[in-house]
Design a protein around this motif. Structure first.
Motif, PDB file in Angstrom:
ATOM      1  N   GLY A 300       0.815  -1.209   0.000  1.00 10.64           N
ATOM      2  CA  GLY A 300       0.000   0.000   0.000  1.00 10.64           C
ATOM      3  C   GLY A 300       0.846   1.255   0.000  1.00 10.64           C
ATOM      4  O   GLY A 300       0.431   2.309   0.489  1.00 10.64           O
ATOM      5  N   LEU A 305      -2.756   4.726  -3.625  1.00  6.39           N
ATOM      6  CA  LEU A 305      -3.442   3.644  -2.919  1.00  6.39           C
ATOM      7  C   LEU A 305      -3.798   4.033  -1.484  1.00  6.39           C
ATOM      8  O   LEU A 305      -2.998   4.641  -0.783  1.00  6.39           O
ATOM      9  CB  LEU A 305      -2.544   2.409  -2.864  1.00  6.39           C
ATOM     10  N   ASP A 306      -5.018   3.653  -1.070  1.00  2.49           N
ATOM     11  CA  ASP A 306      -5.445   3.920   0.302  1.00  2.49           C
ATOM     12  C   ASP A 306      -4.806   2.954   1.289  1.00  2.49           C
ATOM     13  O   ASP A 306      -4.591   3.272   2.448  1.00  2.49           O
ATOM     14  CB  ASP A 306      -6.973   3.735   0.425  1.00  2.49           C
ATOM     15  N   LYS A 307      -4.581   1.721   0.823  1.00  2.00           N
ATOM     16  CA  LYS A 307      -4.024   0.692   1.706  1.00  2.00           C
ATOM     17  C   LYS A 307      -3.424  -0.431   0.874  1.00  2.00           C
ATOM     18  O   LYS A 307      -3.480  -0.381  -0.357  1.00  2.00           O
ATOM     19  CB  LYS A 307      -5.125   0.144   2.613  1.00  2.00           C
ATOM     20  N   THR A 330      -9.191   1.322  -9.367  1.00  5.69           N
ATOM     21  CA  THR A 330      -9.476   2.362  -8.371  1.00  5.69           C
ATOM     22  C   THR A 330      -9.488   1.704  -6.996  1.00  5.69           C
ATOM     23  O   THR A 330      -9.688   0.492  -6.885  1.00  5.69           O
ATOM     24  CB  THR A 330     -10.867   3.004  -8.582  1.00  5.69           C
ATOM     25  N   ASN A 331      -9.300   2.482  -5.980  1.00  8.38           N
ATOM     26  CA  ASN A 331      -9.350   1.956  -4.605  1.00  8.38           C
ATOM     27  C   ASN A 331     -10.704   1.337  -4.315  1.00  8.38           C
ATOM     28  O   ASN A 331     -10.796   0.275  -3.710  1.00  8.38           O
ATOM     29  CB  ASN A 331      -9.073   3.075  -3.605  1.00  8.38           C
ATOM     30  N   GLU A 332     -11.769   2.012  -4.790  1.00 10.90           N
ATOM     31  CA  GLU A 332     -13.131   1.535  -4.512  1.00 10.90           C
ATOM     32  C   GLU A 332     -13.337   0.154  -5.141  1.00 10.90           C
ATOM     33  O   GLU A 332     -13.849  -0.760  -4.496  1.00 10.90           O
ATOM     34  CB  GLU A 332     -14.194   2.494  -5.086  1.00 10.90           C
ATOM     35  N   GLN A 335     -11.444  -2.465  -3.264  1.00 13.30           N
ATOM     36  CA  GLN A 335     -12.028  -2.796  -1.963  1.00 13.30           C
ATOM     37  C   GLN A 335     -13.284  -3.655  -2.120  1.00 13.30           C
ATOM     38  O   GLN A 335     -13.521  -4.557  -1.325  1.00 13.30           O
ATOM     39  CB  GLN A 335     -12.308  -1.529  -1.172  1.00 13.30           C
TER      40      GLN A 335
END
Ligand code: AMP
Ligand code: ZN
Length: 497
Positions: A300, A305-307, A330-332, A335
């Motif tokens: 990450g 990146l968020d994580k 995308t991060n979304e 996830q």
């Protein structure tokens, strides 16, 4: 089960029934990486696509010879065979021997492949290991009159070739425009035509990678290496050739011309092209600065990146799209894929813990038909041009069934044992063999550290109460899972065996 596997052939632009040349054998080639830097996630999407094709064909019982090359020479920054030599450039930049660069990034590529659960190909030939074959092929093309020598290089003569064969069919390019400016070589220009491409390229005496040839010292053309190695290991004509969409032109177009120019036969029966991984709509590429390295993804550490994400969740994310669709990163989306992946893998675990209970009084023909239909459908989706996206949707329906049996919402006895076994083998085959998403994740070291701290703290408490039996039990149980505890003057330490 009879399979009617259909493959979208980029050449005919149609889905065609897959009929191998020599069943049960299948010959398949996919363009491998140029090992001058680390592969990014976009490259990996393409390699994963062909890994699944390889896995599925193998699962269907074909004896697949899967050749994926390593490009370790001859790939210039301009795909027409001009520009800077990529390996040479990295060697200079990193102050390494070209073959050190090659080894370094081949190792790193293999590591990434293993992390993402990509099966090793049957043969992984390198361009540098096949210089002789490439020189022979250049000679053959020259002999047939489809190439000319110029300033120590050899160029493929596209105009000459087009007198007899079609060029540009795969990519749909109109080469007439490129051919407009045909000229005789005037000593300044090396190529007769803009459309001509190098099949052997002369290099300066200070070029680090170079080989002796009948035309002087040089390097093989990038397009030529795939033709030479494909022919060597799969024959003059073979079943499947894959690569990313961006390789259609010029790389694969040139491959066709070279093989036809040398052997007079179309080399490939089914051309397959994987679509691009994009980031916010843009093709992921090193030069655009929007590429993630697999490592950055797990940790990450990339600014976008968020994580961090686990490799198998990322593999699942990629397979949730059909290989011919673009996939936006995308991060979304990641996830959401992570959650879906967890749901599917949980059902997989539940399925293996379920025991079948026979109770004919509860049998339901409708339920049996339902499960059988799902088991058939999931294969039909794969048979439809390897549609992993839709196959995964069916797996989710199967997961729902599995959970209902576990929770007793639907009694497992509504289906007969044979149907239960079909559900189990089909679901397992898809998770393990076909999609390859069941690889054990490496233990997260931080979690282990935290848990060990907690366990040793509790053990300290029982020792304080002089409950040595409990303390020894903890020590012995830890040893069973490979952790050795040592009590010393400085306190208790532990090591992993
Ligand atoms: P290269 O090492 O540049 O020759 O690329 C290796 C493979 O990755 C080729 O098959 C390319 O078509 C493919 N590739 C490159 N960029 C992407 C991307 N953004 N998405 C999917 N595949 C890609
Ligand atoms: Zn290639």
């Amino acid at each position: 089960m009879e399979h009617q596997l259909k493959i979208y052939n980029s050449l005919s632009r149609e889905k065609e029934l897959f009929v191998p040349l020599n069943p049960p054998h299948v010959g398949m080639y996919s363009c491998g990486p140029t090992v001058y830097n680390e592969v990014h996630l976009g490259n990996l999407r393409t390699f994963t696509t062909f890994d699944v094709v390889f896995r599925y064909l193998t699962h269907l019982g074909y004896k697949v010879r899967y050749v994926r090359n390593i490009t370790d020479a001859g790939h210039l920054t301009n795909d027409a065979g001009e520009g800077v030599d990529r390996i040479e450039e990295s060697a200079k930049l990193e102050q390494l021997e070209p073959m050190e660069v090659v080894q370094k990034y081949t190792n790193s590529f293999h590591e990434v492949c293993s992390t993402f659960n990509l099966l090793p190909p049957s043969i992984e030939p390198t361009a540098t290991g096949h210089i002789v074959e490439q020189i022979e092929m250049v000679k053959q093309i020259l002999k047939n009159g489809y190439a000319y020598e110029s300033h120590g290089s050899v160029y493929f003569d596209v105009r000459k070739y087009m007198e007899k064969y079609k060029y540009g069919e795969l990519s749909g390019r109109n080469v007439d425009d490129l051919l407009e400016g045909t000229r005789d070589l005037d000593g300044q220009e090396e190529k007769k035509n803009q459309a001509d491409f190098a099949i052997w390229k002369s290099v300066a005496p200070n070029h680090l990678q170079r080989w002796v040839s009948p035309w002087g010292e040089g390097i093989p053309g990038w397009h030529l290496e795939c033709s030479a190695m494909g022919t060597k290991y799969l024959g003059k004509q073979f079943d499947i050739h894959g690569g990313g969409m961006d390789l259609k032109f010029p790389h694969h177009e040139c491959e066709i011309a070279q093989s036809v120019g040398a052997d007079g036969i179309e080399p490939v029966r089914y051309w397959m092209h994987a679509n691009m991984l994009t980031v916010n709509g843009d093709k992921m590429s090193k030069s655009k600065g929007n590429s993630f390295l697999p490592r950055e993804l797990f940790e990450g550490t990339h600014p976008l990146l968020d994580k961090g994400y686990a490799p198998m969740a990322v593999r699942f994310f990629m397979l949730q799209a059909h290989y011919r669709s673009t996939l936006d990163f995308t991060n979304e989306a990641l996830q959401a894929a992570e959650k879906g992946f967890a749901r599917l893998m949980n059902a997989y675990k539940v399925l293996h813990e379920l025991s079948y209970v026979n109770d004919t009084a509860k049998r339901s023909d409708a339920e049996i038909a339902d499960v059988k239909k799902l088991c058939k459908e999931v294969y039909e989706k794969m048979d439809d041009d390897f549609n992993t996206a839709e196959a995964i949707a069916v797996l989710f329906d199967m997961a729902k069934k599995i959970n209902s049996y576990k929770e007793g919402v639907i009694s497992i006895s509504t289906i007969d044992e044979e149907t239960f076994n079909t559900l189990k083998t089909t679901f397992t085959a898809f998770i393990k063999d076909i999609l390859g998403i069941d690889k054990e994740e490496k233990q997260d070291d931080n979690v282990t550290e935290g848990l060990m701290e907690l366990i040793l703290e509790l053990r300290k408490d029982v020792r304080a109460k002089k409950d040595f039996a409990a303390s020894d039990k903890i020590r012995d149980l830890l040893l069973k899972v490979g952790i050795q505890v040592k009590d010393g003057k400085e306190g208790t330490t532990w090591t992993k065996n």
